[in-house]
Design an enzyme around this catalytic site. Sequence first.
Site, PDB file in Angstrom:
ATOM      1  N   TRP A  39       0.824  -1.206   0.000  1.00  0.00           N
ATOM      2  CA  TRP A  39       0.000   0.000   0.000  1.00  0.00           C
ATOM      3  C   TRP A  39       0.860   1.258   0.000  1.00  0.00           C
ATOM      4  O   TRP A  39       1.902   1.320   0.648  1.00  0.00           O
ATOM      5  CB  TRP A  39      -0.896  -0.004   1.236  1.00  0.00           C
ATOM      6  CG  TRP A  39      -1.585   1.306   1.477  1.00  0.00           C
ATOM      7  CD1 TRP A  39      -1.164   2.327   2.282  1.00  0.00           C
ATOM      8  CD2 TRP A  39      -2.796   1.747   0.874  1.00  0.00           C
ATOM      9  NE1 TRP A  39      -2.047   3.383   2.228  1.00  0.00           N
ATOM     10  CE2 TRP A  39      -3.064   3.048   1.370  1.00  0.00           C
ATOM     11  CE3 TRP A  39      -3.696   1.178  -0.028  1.00  0.00           C
ATOM     12  CZ2 TRP A  39      -4.186   3.782   0.996  1.00  0.00           C
ATOM     13  CZ3 TRP A  39      -4.808   1.912  -0.396  1.00  0.00           C
ATOM     14  CH2 TRP A  39      -5.047   3.188   0.113  1.00  0.00           C
ATOM     15  N   MET A  40       0.383   2.308  -0.701  1.00  0.00           N
ATOM     16  CA  MET A  40       1.010   3.625  -0.671  1.00  0.00           C
ATOM     17  C   MET A  40      -0.079   4.684  -0.655  1.00  0.00           C
ATOM     18  O   MET A  40      -1.064   4.573  -1.371  1.00  0.00           O
ATOM     19  CB  MET A  40       1.904   3.831  -1.900  1.00  0.00           C
ATOM     20  CG  MET A  40       2.549   5.211  -1.972  1.00  0.00           C
ATOM     21  SD  MET A  40       3.686   5.374  -3.381  1.00  0.00           S
ATOM     22  CE  MET A  40       2.508   5.599  -4.714  1.00  0.00           C
ATOM     23  N   ASN A  41       0.100   5.737   0.198  1.00  0.00           N
ATOM     24  CA  ASN A  41      -0.744   6.921   0.042  1.00  0.00           C
ATOM     25  C   ASN A  41       0.116   8.176   0.139  1.00  0.00           C
ATOM     26  O   ASN A  41       1.052   8.316  -0.650  1.00  0.00           O
ATOM     27  CB  ASN A  41      -1.980   6.911   0.955  1.00  0.00           C
ATOM     28  CG  ASN A  41      -1.743   6.857   2.435  1.00  0.00           C
ATOM     29  OD1 ASN A  41      -1.283   5.841   2.955  1.00  0.00           O
ATOM     30  ND2 ASN A  41      -2.080   7.912   3.143  1.00  0.00           N
ATOM     31  N   ASP A  42      -0.141   9.097   1.060  1.00  0.00           N
ATOM     32  CA  ASP A  42       0.460  10.434   1.012  1.00  0.00           C
ATOM     33  C   ASP A  42       1.966  10.434   0.764  1.00  0.00           C
ATOM     34  O   ASP A  42       2.705   9.696   1.431  1.00  0.00           O
ATOM     35  CB  ASP A  42       0.254  11.165   2.344  1.00  0.00           C
ATOM     36  CG  ASP A  42      -1.182  11.250   2.781  1.00  0.00           C
ATOM     37  OD1 ASP A  42      -2.065  10.791   2.040  1.00  0.00           O
ATOM     38  OD2 ASP A  42      -1.414  11.783   3.879  1.00  0.00           O
ATOM     39  N   ARG A 170      -1.861  16.758  12.944  1.00  0.00           N
ATOM     40  CA  ARG A 170      -0.961  15.911  12.160  1.00  0.00           C
ATOM     41  C   ARG A 170      -0.457  16.615  10.892  1.00  0.00           C
ATOM     42  O   ARG A 170      -0.877  17.694  10.541  1.00  0.00           O
ATOM     43  CB  ARG A 170      -1.638  14.599  11.782  1.00  0.00           C
ATOM     44  CG  ARG A 170      -2.901  14.705  10.957  1.00  0.00           C
ATOM     45  CD  ARG A 170      -3.457  13.318  10.651  1.00  0.00           C
ATOM     46  NE  ARG A 170      -4.748  13.364   9.969  1.00  0.00           N
ATOM     47  CZ  ARG A 170      -5.924  13.386  10.576  1.00  0.00           C
ATOM     48  NH1 ARG A 170      -5.986  13.383  11.901  1.00  0.00           N
ATOM     49  NH2 ARG A 170      -7.051  13.424   9.873  1.00  0.00           N
ATOM     50  N   ASP A 171       0.475  15.911  10.241  1.00  0.00           N
ATOM     51  CA  ASP A 171       0.993  16.237   8.908  1.00  0.00           C
ATOM     52  C   ASP A 171       1.850  17.505   8.894  1.00  0.00           C
ATOM     53  O   ASP A 171       1.600  18.444   8.130  1.00  0.00           O
ATOM     54  CB  ASP A 171      -0.148  16.376   7.894  1.00  0.00           C
ATOM     55  CG  ASP A 171      -1.115  15.209   7.915  1.00  0.00           C
ATOM     56  OD1 ASP A 171      -0.708  14.116   8.345  1.00  0.00           O
ATOM     57  OD2 ASP A 171      -2.273  15.391   7.503  1.00  0.00           O
ATOM     58  N   GLU A 223      -6.167  18.495   6.143  1.00  0.00           N
ATOM     59  CA  GLU A 223      -5.005  17.616   6.255  1.00  0.00           C
ATOM     60  C   GLU A 223      -3.864  18.193   5.418  1.00  0.00           C
ATOM     61  O   GLU A 223      -4.046  19.089   4.603  1.00  0.00           O
ATOM     62  CB  GLU A 223      -5.332  16.195   5.761  1.00  0.00           C
ATOM     63  CG  GLU A 223      -6.288  15.427   6.643  1.00  0.00           C
ATOM     64  CD  GLU A 223      -6.390  13.958   6.239  1.00  0.00           C
ATOM     65  OE1 GLU A 223      -6.259  13.111   7.127  1.00  0.00           O
ATOM     66  OE2 GLU A 223      -6.595  13.668   5.044  1.00  0.00           O
TER      67      GLU A 223
END
Length: 550
Positions: A39-42, A170-171, A223
Amino acid sequence: MIQLSPLLLLPLFSVFNSIADASTEYLRPQIHLTPDQGWMNDPNGMFYDRKDKLWHVYFQHNPDKKSIWATPVTWGHSTSKDLLTWDYHGNALEPENDDEGIFSGSVVVDRNNTSGFFNDSTDPEQRIVAIYTNNAQLQTQEIAYSLDKGYSFIKYDQNPVINVNSSQQRDPKVLWHDESNQWIMVVAKTQEFKVQIYGSPDLKKWDLKSNFTSNGYLGFQYECPGLFKLPIENPLNDTVTSKWVLLLAINPGSPLGGSINEYFIGDFDGTTFHPDDGATRFMDIGKDFYAFQSFDNTEPEDGALGLAWASNWQYANTVPTENWRSSMSLVRNYTLKYVDVNPENYGLTLIQKPVYDTKETRLNETLKTLETINEYEVNDLKLDKSSFVATDFNTERNATGVFEFDLKFTQTDLKMGYSNMTTQFGLYIHSQTVKGSQETLQLVFDTLSTTWYIDRTTQHSFQRNSPVFTERISTYVEKIDTTDQGNVYTLYGVVDRNILELYFNDGSIAMTNTFFFREGKIPTSFEVVCDSEKSFITIDELSVRELARK
């Protein structure tokens, strides 16, 4: 016709020899970053190593072959010499426990060792510090440093550096602000709709400076904020030649459903971001562009570069790929430009252009991994029922599924609009024929409403059974110029197996969408058609190039 900024190009159209066999992993993009597995996201920390001349991208990752979002969430890591071909290095940062995550954040090059983590044995260009959200019982902001050029990290023994007793902060995105001589962090207090701005001299001690609150399109939560300073391509005077841009991701709540990025233009004084207005501006109006992040430590001639996750939380966990999920957008170059927004008004707009060339690949041809293997060009073609454009890259049954097109056209009849007249022409991206069936992406321009309609409908069962996939999308475009012949428009597009990136009017509007052909089909041909007896469109310039790995 999209014209890439000088840094980027040698022909924009240089790009990949026999890209992977279409019968295996046929949906995997070839010039977009994907995970080897899992899996990959941000996108997370992204930086340029000026010493080794290497681009680094970290990303939210779970290498489990189930390929869905699940804890533990790590920072995966890939590198590239040319921003088009990527080497995967596994995990660079991992949580302490399997039910936790190293959530999104950023990386900076601490060239002057403000953190005190480094000694003279570490080159100043490789003093890498990661700033991230640790997602345990609370979300806290933590830091880690690397002594091996960013391939692994040592967590700071006095973490966290920010703890506001919240499960929804977050982030962090961190940058160096020359004018105030400090590190600046923008971090989301997500469900309070706040971007919090902190300052620090050393990446360890942070003071809250201000809050950017409840601006723009809110959605469910904020976000992945960002902040950078961009040059204005066509400044109105010699006094204001650049502006600051603050970026936000919202999910869910996009007008099209799910995930989207927005931005604000203004000024930043080291404490507070002051927007020029309250307008909501979207970075990319497609369904598959989220959690944008920019690179740290780019060369001055490279400008501001960044990319985004090319998916959408509405369906990211269920897209029909094998052993891996998700890709990133192409890396894009960012500037600002005054453009016409309607016949009576103009304004500053974010300009996005895909990067096919960097300073290093211009200087060293051997670093380039891509080439043009087939091309087609046409100029000054009056389009009507009897004159059309058709290309087929699959004549030898070895199409790569990767090509680009660059179109400049003029609407020559400005008095159209009667119900008995055709007012549209179309660009069609076809697959090869498999078992007697062919699939097509449609891009249709309506001259009456000056609107592009994009239809990504396919026969794949995933799309047929996904009501939130939003197969039809449209966007209004203002003419980019007017000549004696009529109104002028441009469109540049990149097709890469299962992703289509579109840049309208020299990059003033961008649209990114994935699509999924079935039965091993890949994009293999391109067609321009107008079903009209009378010509009302002139193709001033069109080039279509099939791309392959060397």
